[in-house]
Each structure stands twice: as C-alpha cells, then as structure tokens.
Scaffold this active site. Sequence first.
Site, PDB file in Angstrom:
ATOM      1  N   LYS A 111      36.596 -41.451  -7.725  1.00 49.67           N
ATOM      2  CA  LYS A 111      37.299 -40.916  -8.899  1.00 49.67           C
ATOM      3  C   LYS A 111      37.966 -42.010  -9.715  1.00 49.67           C
ATOM      4  O   LYS A 111      38.055 -41.911 -10.935  1.00 49.67           O
ATOM      5  CB  LYS A 111      38.333 -39.863  -8.471  1.00 49.67           C
ATOM      6  CG  LYS A 111      37.677 -38.579  -7.999  1.00 49.67           C
ATOM      7  CD  LYS A 111      38.616 -37.395  -8.080  1.00 49.67           C
ATOM      8  CE  LYS A 111      37.831 -36.116  -7.826  1.00 49.67           C
ATOM      9  NZ  LYS A 111      38.653 -34.923  -7.873  1.00 49.67           N
ATOM     10  N   LYS A 194      27.561 -35.797  -6.355  1.00 50.21           N
ATOM     11  CA  LYS A 194      27.861 -34.404  -6.010  1.00 50.21           C
ATOM     12  C   LYS A 194      28.128 -33.559  -7.254  1.00 50.21           C
ATOM     13  O   LYS A 194      28.610 -34.080  -8.270  1.00 50.21           O
ATOM     14  CB  LYS A 194      29.005 -34.325  -5.000  1.00 50.21           C
ATOM     15  CG  LYS A 194      30.384 -34.235  -5.570  1.00 50.21           C
ATOM     16  CD  LYS A 194      31.405 -33.893  -4.492  1.00 50.21           C
ATOM     17  CE  LYS A 194      32.778 -33.842  -5.145  1.00 50.21           C
ATOM     18  NZ  LYS A 194      33.537 -32.641  -4.933  1.00 50.21           N
ATOM     19  N   LYS A 197      33.119 -29.705 -10.799  1.00 53.97           N
ATOM     20  CA  LYS A 197      33.525 -28.879 -11.944  1.00 53.97           C
ATOM     21  C   LYS A 197      34.055 -29.722 -13.094  1.00 53.97           C
ATOM     22  O   LYS A 197      34.087 -29.268 -14.227  1.00 53.97           O
ATOM     23  CB  LYS A 197      34.505 -27.779 -11.530  1.00 53.97           C
ATOM     24  CG  LYS A 197      35.796 -28.233 -10.881  1.00 53.97           C
ATOM     25  CD  LYS A 197      36.674 -27.041 -10.553  1.00 53.97           C
ATOM     26  CE  LYS A 197      36.968 -26.892  -9.094  1.00 53.97           C
ATOM     27  NZ  LYS A 197      37.664 -28.001  -8.431  1.00 53.97           N
TER      28      LYS A 197
HETATM   29  N1  AQP Z   1      29.244 -30.348  -4.649  1.00 50.79           N
HETATM   30  C1  AQP Z   1      29.862 -29.740  -3.642  1.00 50.79           C
HETATM   31  N2  AQP Z   1      29.160 -29.308  -2.567  1.00 50.79           N
HETATM   32  C2  AQP Z   1      29.785 -28.673  -1.540  1.00 50.79           C
HETATM   33  N3  AQP Z   1      31.124 -28.421  -1.527  1.00 50.79           N
HETATM   34  C3  AQP Z   1      31.853 -28.837  -2.580  1.00 50.79           C
HETATM   35  N4  AQP Z   1      33.157 -28.738  -2.874  1.00 50.79           N
HETATM   36  C4  AQP Z   1      33.382 -29.310  -4.082  1.00 50.79           C
HETATM   37  N5  AQP Z   1      32.241 -29.777  -4.599  1.00 50.79           N
HETATM   38  C5  AQP Z   1      31.267 -29.506  -3.690  1.00 50.79           C
HETATM   39  C6  AQP Z   1      34.145 -28.108  -2.009  1.00 50.79           C
HETATM   40  O1  AQP Z   1      34.898 -27.199  -2.796  1.00 50.79           O
HETATM   41  C7  AQP Z   1      36.222 -27.135  -2.252  1.00 50.79           C
HETATM   42  C8  AQP Z   1      37.232 -27.207  -3.345  1.00 50.79           C
HETATM   43  O2  AQP Z   1      37.151 -28.479  -3.958  1.00 50.79           O
HETATM   44  P1  AQP Z   1      38.300 -28.960  -4.904  1.00 50.79           P
HETATM   45  O3  AQP Z   1      38.300 -28.184  -6.149  1.00 50.79           O
HETATM   46  O4  AQP Z   1      39.591 -28.938  -4.198  1.00 50.79           O
HETATM   47  O5  AQP Z   1      37.984 -30.491  -5.143  1.00 50.79           O
HETATM   48  P2  AQP Z   1      36.664 -31.277  -5.309  1.00 50.79           P
HETATM   49  O6  AQP Z   1      35.996 -31.451  -3.976  1.00 50.79           O
HETATM   50  O7  AQP Z   1      37.031 -32.532  -6.016  1.00 50.79           O
HETATM   51  O8  AQP Z   1      35.759 -30.308  -6.205  1.00 50.79           O
HETATM   52  P3  AQP Z   1      35.141 -30.598  -7.634  1.00 50.79           P
HETATM   53  O9  AQP Z   1      34.422 -29.391  -8.062  1.00 50.79           O
HETATM   54  O10 AQP Z   1      34.384 -31.887  -7.592  1.00 50.79           O
HETATM   55  O11 AQP Z   1      36.447 -30.726  -8.504  1.00 50.79           O
HETATM   56  P4  AQP Z   1      36.896 -31.884  -9.463  1.00 50.79           P
HETATM   57  O12 AQP Z   1      35.756 -32.051 -10.419  1.00 50.79           O
HETATM   58  O13 AQP Z   1      38.138 -31.407 -10.108  1.00 50.79           O
HETATM   59  O14 AQP Z   1      37.101 -33.092  -8.611  1.00 50.79           O
HETATM   60  C9  AQP Z   1      36.343 -28.248  -1.216  1.00 50.79           C
HETATM   61  O15 AQP Z   1      36.275 -27.687   0.084  1.00 50.79           O
HETATM   62  C10 AQP Z   1      35.162 -29.117  -1.491  1.00 50.79           C
HETATM   63  O16 AQP Z   1      34.680 -29.734  -0.299  1.00 50.79           O
END
Ligand code: AQP
Length: 332
Positions: A111, A194, A197
């Site tokens: 990040k 990965k 969002k």
């Molecule tokens: N691509 C993914 N595949 C499987 N699991 C995923 N998770 C996120 N992306 C994937 C799981 O979703 C849960 C919540 O995640 P989060 O919102 O707390 O943070 P993150 O992992 O950083 O998710 P994003 O979508 O990538 O958010 P942003 O873009 O804001 O950083 C977790 O259990 C995560 O493992």
Amino acid sequence: MHRVFSGIQPSGVPQLGNYLGAMRNWVALQDGHECIYCVVDLHALTTWQDPKQLASQTREMAASLLACGIDAKQHILFNQSAVPAHVRLAWIFNCVARMGWLNRMTQFKDKAGKDRENVSTGLFVYPNLMAADILAYRATRVPVGDDQRQHLELANDIAQKFNHDYATEFFPAIEPVILGVAARVMSLRDGTKKMSKSDPSDQSRINLTDEPEAIALKIRRAKTDPAPLPGDPAGLEGRPEAANLVGIYAALAGTDLAGVLREHGGKGFGAFKEALAELLISHLSPIAEETRRWLDDPGAIDAVLRDGAARAAEIADPIVDEAERLVGLLKP
Ligand code: AQP
C-alpha cells in the site's frame, strides 16, 4: 463455543474478493459460533477517505453484510469507532509491538509503494489496531482472506509478548479461518494483483452492487491468455488470469478447480466467460437487491449498528479494563 471476530473496511463498495474471501464465510460461521462482525471505519482512515462519504460508506457496508445474511440479532454487527475499547487496547499494543515486526508487513509495503515517507503513521500501525479489534473480545477464530494471514501471525506475536511481558495468560491464541478455493481473488486486469475495492480501475473488480450487464461486460473484458482452458489444474500453472477465473467459478459453483476443468477444459474463454458471468449474476443479484432494500431504510441500519455497538462494548469494556490494569494503569 469459539468466539469469532472479523472486520471489513468501509473503503468503497465490497467486491467479489471480500465476498468469497471473507463475507460469505462470516455467514457460514454463524452456525455454531458466537460471532462479532465489525465495519472497521477507523482502519479506513489509514488512507484518505472523503469525510462526506465515510459515514454513508459505513452504512452501505453494513447493508451489504446484512444482505449477505449476517444475523445481527443472534450475533453482533457494529462499526468500530462506536466502541472505544478498540482504540484503548490498540494504544497498549502500539507499545508492545516492535518496529521490526511492522516493517515486515507486506500489505504495508504494497500500500505504501514507493511513497513510504508520505503514508500515514496509521497505515504503519494498522496491524496493531487489527490485533486489538480481535483481542478486545478475546476472540479465537478470525475468518479472513489469504491476504490477512501475515497480520494474524503478528496479532499472535503481540498477544504472546503481552502475556510474557506482564506474566499473564490473559490473551488467547488466535486461529485464522481461511476457507475455500478463492481465498485470494485476483484483479480482472492483472492476475498477479489482488482484487481490491480501492483499485482505481473499476474494471479490475466485480462490486457486490454491480448490475447484471456490468458484471457480464467486466467478465467479457477480463484479461486472459489465448490458449483454451486446460483439462486439469496442473495446466493452470503460469496462467494467473485463467487460474483466477477458474477459481472464482469453482468457489461459486461449490466445486474445486478439477471439477470446473472436467466440465470446461478444452473450451475457449468466450464460452467459459459466459457461463461464469451467468453464475456470478445468479449469486450476486439477490444480494444487490437486498442491499438496496436495506439502504431504503437508513434508520434501520443505524439501529442495528447502535444495538450491536452497545452489546460489543459490554463484552470488550471489561476485557480492556483488565488489560489496562495488567499493564499498571491507574483505574481510580
Ligand atoms: N482479493 C481478495 N480475495 C480474497 N479475500 C479478500 N479480502 C479482501 N480482498 C480480497 C478479504 O476481505 C476482508 C475485508 O478486507 P478489508 O476491507 O478489511 O481490507 P483489504 O484486505 O485491504 O480489502 P480491499 O478490498 O483490498 O480494501 P482496500 O482496497 O480498502 O484495501 C479481509 O478478510 C480480506 O482478507
């Protein structure tokens, strides 16, 4: 009965990876566990969020979770900032965790990228707050996607160091619950990255609120290679985009990679993508519709979150009071 805790950031609309890696498993674990689920708005602040949007994104994330099947009466659903115990314990953990441990976190490196000097200090200590989220409830099972495995190892290191430093057995060991063939869903534009969002490209992900036409178009445009689908999983080696689409199909169809390839091996991507889009639409459309129904009544969502926060605080407050006593803080 094991206590389950997990959280999701209201940093945008939930995407397919969140659903397959986490949300769907949260729903499944409700049977036979005491579950506490949290929209982690404080975590979202570690990267810039428009203050005009954050509250509504928090409400929208809660609506998605309710639409997926989180039972907020039997279990607990709330937003993190409404329960101050998380932050109280996070401060103690900031003082327990070591710089070297946090320096090794790959999510921080991903990040922060090349701009390490300019990211927030909150982003650096994100895993300490995550450890506090879980341990404020002394939860022992944490359903997450595969990307969070390292953060949970760190949470265990923090719990162990706390127990050692203060000669106690206060915090339990945490076990990650990483389920299914799609525990790491990859971007539709780059099979080595990965799905996220907050990715600037909306074409890289399927949002849980996407209309059927948008889902079909994104899948049709998803990056693939020119070869047909292989007949068995070994043939997916070195083909990250193909592996990702087959993994998503398997997770939604309730089968494994071999099962999908028995049916679709040898076909070109055109036909397979059509079948995948249909499967996605049949799974996600009812969730999108139910999310819209909740969002028509924001007062009802707020009532769920308020009630959840009150019940969460009842559990977390005495635990964090005790942690503060253990480190020697005066509780007059
Ligand atoms: N691509 C993914 N595949 C499987 N699991 C995923 N998770 C996120 N992306 C994937 C799981 O979703 C849960 C919540 O995640 P989060 O919102 O707390 O943070 P993150 O992992 O950083 O998710 P994003 O979508 O990538 O958010 P942003 O873009 O804001 O950083 C977790 O259990 C995560 O493992």
